[in-house]
Design a protein around this motif. Sequence first.
Motif: not given
Length: 317
Positions: A125-126, A129, A137, A148, A150, A189, A195-196, A216
Motif C-alpha cells: 500500500a502507499h 493509506l 485494511l 479503495l 487495486f 502506487v 492505494e493498493l 501489509l
Amino acid sequence: MLRVGCLLAGLAATGAWSQSVSPSAPVRILVGAPAGGSTDTMARAVAQAMGQQLGRTVVVENRPGAGGNLAAEAVARAAPDGQTLLMSFTSHAINASLYPRLPFDPVKDFTPLTMVSTSPSVLVAHPSLAANNVAELVALAKAKPGQLNFAIGALGSSLHLAGEAFKLKAGVFIVNIPYRGTAPAVQDVLAGQVELMFAAVGNVQQHIRAGKLKALGVTSPHRLPVLPDVPAIADTLPGFESSAWFGLFGPAKMAPELLRTWSDAARAAVQSPDVRRRIEAEGASAVGNSPQEFARFVVADIARWREVVKFSGAKPE
C-alpha cells in the motif's frame, strides 16, 4: 478424479513418433512471456543446467501472447519426442476457466515434468493509506466500500486474481484499476494515485525497504525469509493463499523413458546450487517435485482458480 486419471495416464503412455530425432538437434523450451520476466528467467536457468547435464543444446524461445496460450498451444501440438518443451506459469491453470474455448486441454494435452518454483506475492500500500495491516485494511474497506483501489498489472493474471481472492475471502469491495504491465501499476502506487496492489516480491522489495511502500501481508501460508517482519495474510484471513508457480511440461504421450530423462534432468537442475540461487534471486522458492506430484497439483490448481475467476468476472484481454 477423471481429470487426474487422464493426466497420470498421459504420464505412462508409451506413445510413438514417426521420425527419429538427432541427439545433436537443439531442444526448445517455449515460454509464453516476454524475455526478461520471471518465467523467462526460470526457463533460462533450467535450460542451461539441463543442457550441461545431458550434453545437449537447450534453447529458450519466447512466444508471448494470449496469457501464455500461444506457447502452450505450440507445445500441445508438437511431437512427444522431447524436442519441444514448455515453461509455463500460473496462467496455465487460470486460463482453463478464464478462456471459454481454449485450443488445447491444459491437462490431457501435456505431460508434466516438474514444478520448478513457487513465488508468493505481497500486498503493498502507499504509505498514506490509513491501514497498517490486513485487519485494518479489511475494516477500512468495509467502512468505505468502493472507495479503495487495486492496481492490476494484467487482467487475468495470478496477481489480479490474488486481489479477487482477497475480496472474496474478506467480503469487501475494492475497485480494480487495470494497467498495461506491472511497471506502470507499481509507479502509480508509489505516486499515491492508487492505494493498493498485489505484487511479486522481487518487484517491490526495494521500495518496501526504502519506506516508499508498506507491506501489509504476504500471500504464502507463513512469513517469508526475505520479508521476515511481514505477516501472512492467512494470519487474519485463515486459509488465504495465492502463489504463482512455474513448471516444465512436455506434449502429451511422451514415452516413459523420455519422460524420466527430462524430468530427472529438470529436477536435478532445479536442485543445483546455481539454479537455486537464481530462483531465490527472483523472490521464489525452488521445488523440483515428481511428475506425478506436479500432475496432481495442476488439476487441483485448475479447480481452485475456477471459483475465483467466476467471482471476479474477469475476461481475456
